[in-house]
Design a protein around this motif. Structure first.
Motif, PDB file in Angstrom:
ATOM      1  N   PHE A 163     -32.145 104.868  27.096  1.00 25.98           N
ATOM      2  CA  PHE A 163     -33.296 105.760  26.973  1.00 25.98           C
ATOM      3  C   PHE A 163     -34.119 105.785  28.258  1.00 25.98           C
ATOM      4  N   LEU A 164     -34.359 104.627  28.874  1.00 30.93           N
ATOM      5  CA  LEU A 164     -35.173 104.584  30.088  1.00 30.93           C
ATOM      6  C   LEU A 164     -34.581 105.464  31.183  1.00 30.93           C
ATOM      7  N   ALA A 165     -33.254 105.470  31.293  1.00 32.84           N
ATOM      8  CA  ALA A 165     -32.605 106.312  32.292  1.00 32.84           C
ATOM      9  C   ALA A 165     -32.573 107.770  31.845  1.00 32.84           C
ATOM     10  N   ALA A 166     -32.237 108.007  30.576  1.00 36.07           N
ATOM     11  CA  ALA A 166     -32.099 109.380  30.084  1.00 36.07           C
ATOM     12  C   ALA A 166     -33.418 110.139  30.151  1.00 36.07           C
ATOM     13  N   LEU A 167     -34.521 109.447  29.927  1.00 36.45           N
ATOM     14  CA  LEU A 167     -35.816 110.120  30.020  1.00 36.45           C
ATOM     15  C   LEU A 167     -36.028 110.653  31.434  1.00 36.45           C
ATOM     16  N   GLY A 168     -35.682 109.859  32.439  1.00 38.40           N
ATOM     17  CA  GLY A 168     -35.800 110.333  33.815  1.00 38.40           C
ATOM     18  C   GLY A 168     -34.873 111.494  34.113  1.00 38.40           C
ATOM     19  N   GLY A 195     -33.288 109.001  37.363  1.00 35.80           N
ATOM     20  CA  GLY A 195     -33.408 108.308  36.089  1.00 35.80           C
ATOM     21  C   GLY A 195     -33.087 106.833  36.162  1.00 35.80           C
ATOM     22  N   LEU A 196     -32.203 106.447  37.078  1.00 35.41           N
ATOM     23  CA  LEU A 196     -31.881 105.029  37.216  1.00 35.41           C
ATOM     24  C   LEU A 196     -33.039 104.241  37.823  1.00 35.41           C
ATOM     25  N   GLY A 197     -33.970 104.933  38.494  1.00 39.09           N
ATOM     26  CA  GLY A 197     -35.102 104.237  39.098  1.00 39.09           C
ATOM     27  C   GLY A 197     -35.938 103.477  38.081  1.00 39.09           C
ATOM     28  N   PRO A 198     -36.491 104.145  37.046  1.00 38.18           N
ATOM     29  CA  PRO A 198     -37.244 103.411  36.020  1.00 38.18           C
ATOM     30  C   PRO A 198     -36.409 102.354  35.306  1.00 38.18           C
ATOM     31  N   LEU A 199     -35.125 102.627  35.096  1.00 33.27           N
ATOM     32  CA  LEU A 199     -34.278 101.628  34.465  1.00 33.27           C
ATOM     33  C   LEU A 199     -34.198 100.371  35.315  1.00 33.27           C
ATOM     34  N   LEU A 200     -34.122 100.551  36.651  1.00 33.23           N
ATOM     35  CA  LEU A 200     -33.928  99.408  37.535  1.00 33.23           C
ATOM     36  C   LEU A 200     -35.210  98.641  37.844  1.00 33.23           C
ATOM     37  N   PHE A 201     -36.312  99.005  37.220  1.00 29.64           N
ATOM     38  CA  PHE A 201     -37.370  97.997  37.123  1.00 29.64           C
ATOM     39  C   PHE A 201     -37.602  97.598  35.674  1.00 29.64           C
ATOM     40  N   GLY A 202     -37.172  98.460  34.733  1.00 32.29           N
ATOM     41  CA  GLY A 202     -37.255  98.099  33.326  1.00 32.29           C
ATOM     42  C   GLY A 202     -36.380  96.911  32.969  1.00 32.29           C
ATOM     43  N   VAL A 203     -35.187  96.829  33.554  1.00 32.75           N
ATOM     44  CA  VAL A 203     -34.288  95.716  33.214  1.00 32.75           C
ATOM     45  C   VAL A 203     -34.835  94.380  33.712  1.00 32.75           C
ATOM     46  N   TYR A 204     -35.638  94.407  34.758  1.00 29.27           N
ATOM     47  CA  TYR A 204     -36.254  93.163  35.221  1.00 29.27           C
ATOM     48  C   TYR A 204     -37.402  92.761  34.293  1.00 29.27           C
ATOM     49  N   SER A 205     -38.138  93.753  33.770  1.00 29.43           N
ATOM     50  CA  SER A 205     -39.143  93.448  32.748  1.00 29.43           C
ATOM     51  C   SER A 205     -38.469  92.816  31.533  1.00 29.43           C
ATOM     52  N   ASN A 206     -37.337  93.367  31.122  1.00 27.74           N
ATOM     53  CA  ASN A 206     -36.618  92.829  29.970  1.00 27.74           C
ATOM     54  C   ASN A 206     -36.126  91.414  30.232  1.00 27.74           C
ATOM     55  N   THR A 207     -35.706  91.159  31.458  1.00 28.40           N
ATOM     56  CA  THR A 207     -35.270  89.812  31.815  1.00 28.40           C
ATOM     57  C   THR A 207     -36.422  88.827  31.678  1.00 28.40           C
ATOM     58  N   ASN A 208     -37.590  89.236  32.127  1.00 26.52           N
ATOM     59  CA  ASN A 208     -38.767  88.366  32.018  1.00 26.52           C
ATOM     60  C   ASN A 208     -39.187  88.169  30.556  1.00 26.52           C
ATOM     61  N   ASP A 209     -39.012  89.210  29.730  1.00 27.55           N
ATOM     62  CA  ASP A 209     -39.505  89.189  28.352  1.00 27.55           C
ATOM     63  C   ASP A 209     -38.450  88.768  27.342  1.00 27.55           C
ATOM     64  N   VAL A 210     -37.390  88.152  27.793  1.00 29.27           N
ATOM     65  CA  VAL A 210     -36.224  87.925  26.951  1.00 29.27           C
ATOM     66  C   VAL A 210     -36.547  87.094  25.716  1.00 29.27           C
ATOM     67  N   GLU A 211     -37.351  86.054  25.855  1.00 25.42           N
ATOM     68  CA  GLU A 211     -37.613  85.192  24.702  1.00 25.42           C
ATOM     69  C   GLU A 211     -38.433  85.924  23.647  1.00 25.42           C
ATOM     70  N   ALA A 236     -24.323  95.879  37.891  1.00 21.66           N
ATOM     71  CA  ALA A 236     -23.505  97.068  37.624  1.00 21.66           C
ATOM     72  C   ALA A 236     -24.345  98.337  37.694  1.00 21.66           C
ATOM     73  N   VAL A 237     -25.554  98.308  37.131  1.00 20.06           N
ATOM     74  CA  VAL A 237     -26.426  99.480  37.197  1.00 20.06           C
ATOM     75  C   VAL A 237     -26.814  99.766  38.644  1.00 20.06           C
ATOM     76  N   SER A 238     -27.100  98.723  39.403  1.00 18.31           N
ATOM     77  CA  SER A 238     -27.425  98.894  40.826  1.00 18.31           C
ATOM     78  C   SER A 238     -26.241  99.509  41.570  1.00 18.31           C
ATOM     79  N   ALA A 239     -25.028  99.071  41.234  1.00 16.41           N
ATOM     80  CA  ALA A 239     -23.831  99.624  41.870  1.00 16.41           C
ATOM     81  C   ALA A 239     -23.642 101.091  41.494  1.00 16.41           C
ATOM     82  N   CYS A 240     -23.965 101.457  40.251  1.00 17.46           N
ATOM     83  CA  CYS A 240     -23.868 102.862  39.835  1.00 17.46           C
ATOM     84  C   CYS A 240     -24.800 103.732  40.670  1.00 17.46           C
ATOM     85  N   GLU A 241     -25.997 103.241  40.911  1.00 16.76           N
ATOM     86  CA  GLU A 241     -26.924 103.997  41.745  1.00 16.76           C
ATOM     87  C   GLU A 241     -26.347 104.188  43.149  1.00 16.76           C
TER      88      GLU A 241
END
Length: 307
Positions: A163-168, A195-211, A236-241
């Motif tokens: 969704f984060l990517a598709a919205l962009g 669209g991959l831009g917001p995803l590629l900071f969203g996944v780091y937020s998710n990494t921080n918020d994992v617990e 992999a997402v970074s490589a796709c970009e």
């Protein structure tokens, strides 16, 4: 000096709306630069794009307000923004900070959602073109934006990253379709990159918020996999970009287009090193925001030169 936000104040609603995170809204700049020179100053086109942008802001504000409400109710925001997480700004979560109540947030979300629908209908009414695919894309984007953390709760069903990517992607393709009535390969690839831009900071937020996400059953990739699996996914997402950047000359861009996006490539490498090499996830997230904005500037400049 820390600014104290009064409960129920305008400042609390501004924090709820996350208006400082402009990254999705930058798509309209990419669209404008992609237009033919004669359309960039066309009153009808500019008017439609301006109305679309206003509606976009309202819809996204409603989306993030509902996300905050759901995150507060399930406890994930309280866990992720707890006092032992000093790198997070608590006032960005007014419910957790106690500056807004649940009824205030819900009412604000509903008002902005209704206003966003009305403004997007206005954008469709005044747009120079209304191809069926664009109208459908606007409708689908509106519906699913409000279902991100509410209703269907897409982000709680394993759809968050997509969704984060598709919205962009939609926020580039839809206004371009309203302005021109068509798309081409160069527009599609740039929309994908955007669209991959917001995803590629969203996944780091998710990494921080994992617990916190695991505790409430929010199935992000970080929560569902091991640290190594999550790291592979982000790579992999970074490589796709990177592959999309390299593909730009193949879909009508100049051969030197990837060179213009070299700053993006270097920032992505730094982001991976800082986040997963040095373990500073929140700093890597900040680098991701900067990388996205640098990408937008590069796309705009190159498009203005070659379109």
């Amino acid at each position: 000096m820390t600014t104290v936000i009064a409960p129920g104040s305008r400042g609390a609603y501004v924090k709820l709306a996350k208006l400082d995170i402009v990254d999705y809204y930058l798509g309209v700049l990419v669209v404008w630069a992609l237009l033919a020179p004669a359309l960039r100053l066309d009153v009808g086109v500019l008017g439609a794009m301006g109305v679309f942008l206003v509606g976009e802001v309202l819809v996204i504000v409603a989306m993030v307000a509902l996300d905050d409400l759901t995150g507060y109710r399930d406890g994930s925001d309280t866990a992720n923004y707890a006092p032992d997480a000093p790198a997070r700004k608590l006032d960005r979560k007014p419910l957790v900070a106690g500056t807004l109540t649940e009824p205030q947030v819900l009412r604000f979300a509903l008002i902005t959602a209704v206003a966003g629908a009305a403004v997007w209908l206005g954008a469709l009414a005044v747009a120079p073109h209304r191809p069926v695919w664009t109208v459908a894309l606007v409708a689908v984007t509106y519906f699913f934006a409000l279902q991100y953390s509410w209703g269907l709760k897409l982000s709680y069903r394993g759809c968050q990253e997509f969704f984060l990517a598709a919205l962009g992607w939609a926020l580039v393709l839809a206004p371009y379709g309203l302005a021109t009535g068509r798309v081409d390969g160069l527009v599609v690839v740039q929309a994908l990159i955007f669209g991959l831009g917001p995803l590629l900071f969203g996944v780091y937020s998710n990494t921080n918020d994992v617990e916190g996400d695991r505790r409430v059953g929010r199935p992000t990739v970080a929560a569902l996999t091991s640290p190594a699996g999550n790291r592979r996914f982000v790579r992999a997402v970074s490589a796709c970009e990177l592959l999309l950047v390299l593909a730009l000359p193949l879909v009508g861009g100049p051969w030197w287009f990837p060179l213009a996006l070299l700053p993006t490539i270097l920032l992505r490498a730094k982001q991976l090193r800082v986040g997963f090499g040095e373990g500073d996830i929140l700093r890597a997230r900040r680098i991701g925001i900067d990388a996205h904005r640098v990408t937008v500037v590069a796309l705009v400049v190159v498009n203005l030169v070659v379109r």
